[in-house]
Write a protein that holds these residues in place. Structure first.
Motif, PDB file in Angstrom:
ATOM      1  N   SER A  66      16.887  23.114 -59.031  1.00 15.80           N
ATOM      2  CA  SER A  66      16.920  21.696 -58.655  1.00 15.80           C
ATOM      3  C   SER A  66      15.509  21.141 -58.525  1.00 15.80           C
ATOM      4  O   SER A  66      15.218  20.036 -58.980  1.00 15.80           O
ATOM      5  CB  SER A  66      17.679  21.511 -57.339  1.00 15.80           C
ATOM      6  N   GLN A  67      14.636  21.939 -57.919  1.00 16.11           N
ATOM      7  CA  GLN A  67      13.242  21.512 -57.758  1.00 16.11           C
ATOM      8  C   GLN A  67      12.560  21.356 -59.118  1.00 16.11           C
ATOM      9  O   GLN A  67      11.888  20.350 -59.361  1.00 16.11           O
ATOM     10  CB  GLN A  67      12.488  22.530 -56.910  1.00 16.11           C
ATOM     11  N   ASN A  69      13.887  20.598 -61.804  1.00 17.87           N
ATOM     12  CA  ASN A  69      14.468  19.442 -62.484  1.00 17.87           C
ATOM     13  C   ASN A  69      14.096  18.127 -61.810  1.00 17.87           C
ATOM     14  O   ASN A  69      14.619  17.073 -62.167  1.00 17.87           O
ATOM     15  CB  ASN A  69      15.992  19.586 -62.571  1.00 17.87           C
ATOM     16  N   ALA A  71      14.525  17.147 -58.579  1.00 15.18           N
ATOM     17  CA  ALA A  71      15.478  16.626 -57.591  1.00 15.18           C
ATOM     18  C   ALA A  71      14.769  16.250 -56.291  1.00 15.18           C
ATOM     19  O   ALA A  71      13.708  16.784 -55.962  1.00 15.18           O
ATOM     20  CB  ALA A  71      16.558  17.669 -57.311  1.00 15.18           C
ATOM     21  N   GLU A  72      15.394  15.344 -55.554  1.00 15.43           N
ATOM     22  CA  GLU A  72      14.912  14.954 -54.231  1.00 15.43           C
ATOM     23  C   GLU A  72      15.129  16.116 -53.263  1.00 15.43           C
ATOM     24  O   GLU A  72      15.997  16.964 -53.470  1.00 15.43           O
ATOM     25  CB  GLU A  72      15.679  13.725 -53.733  1.00 15.43           C
ATOM     26  N   LEU A  75      18.746  16.916 -52.139  1.00 17.03           N
ATOM     27  CA  LEU A  75      19.571  17.643 -53.111  1.00 17.03           C
ATOM     28  C   LEU A  75      19.145  19.107 -53.211  1.00 17.03           C
ATOM     29  O   LEU A  75      19.987  20.002 -53.331  1.00 17.03           O
ATOM     30  CB  LEU A  75      19.508  16.982 -54.488  1.00 17.03           C
ATOM     31  N   THR A  79      21.712  22.159 -52.632  1.00 19.07           N
ATOM     32  CA  THR A  79      21.997  23.216 -53.610  1.00 19.07           C
ATOM     33  C   THR A  79      21.670  24.598 -53.040  1.00 19.07           C
ATOM     34  O   THR A  79      22.358  25.572 -53.360  1.00 19.07           O
ATOM     35  CB  THR A  79      21.242  23.002 -54.942  1.00 19.07           C
TER      36      THR A  79
END
Length: 182
Positions: A66-67, A69, A71-72, A75, A79
């Protein structure tokens, strides 16, 4: 519970608590997954099991993806905690093998059948389960962290445990509404 009742009343159980499947229950779950239709005997699947610290490691893999990609933070934190929603998570992977008569799509279906059979085996033993996918199943960062090959595809994350509460049975859908004769 007989097999037909199991199939006709199957329902995911999203709220799961400990205990996780016992060793014997897990063996039955894995054996059910390996028993599905498998054209040419390719066994085009792999099952990665996470419990205990493994759930934390899987959460770290999700958070890192997620990081990467962009993401905030909210999020990323979400995840990271996703695998902690159950005492066991089995990542079901389609392991595609080159074969002149068995296309890649058929091998993906076989791995999907394995996930369904594993979920049914959990239900048959009185456990709760839910099959989840989502963007992380297709994320190449997750695949790399799990040491998957380029042709491998996660078909789902099977969350397993004890149902936290008895779910309301959803209305039955008549299969005949989706069928036609030629």
């Amino acid at each position: 519970m007989d097999a037909l009742t199991l199939l006709l009343t199957r329902q995911s159980t999203p709220r799961l608590i400990a205990p996780a499947p016992t060793d014997e229950q897990l063996k039955n779950i894995l054996d059910a997954g390996a028993r599905v239709p498998d054209h040419a005997g390719l066994t085009p699947w792999e099952f990665i099991i996470a419990t205990g610290d493994g759930l934390e490691r899987l959460g770290a893999i999700f958070a890192k993806a997620s990081q990467l990609n962009g993401a905030e933070e909210e999020l990323i934190a979400k995840t990271k905690n996703m695998p902690l929603r159950a005492p066991m998570v089995i990542t079901v992977i389609a392991k595609v093998k080159q074969h002149p008569k068995v296309p890649e799509f058929e091998q993906h279906l076989a791995a999907g059948c394995a996930a369904m059979a594993m979920q049914q085996a959990a239900f048959a033993q009185g456990l709760g389960a839910i099959w989840r996918t989502g963007a992380l199943a297709f994320d190449r960062n997750v695949h790399q962290s799990l040491s998957l090959d380029a042709t491998d595809q996660i078909v789902g994350f099977l969350y397993l445990g004890t149902a936290a509460l008895k779910a309301n049975i959803k209305p039955t859908k008549a299969g005949s509404n989706f069928a036609r004769y030629i």
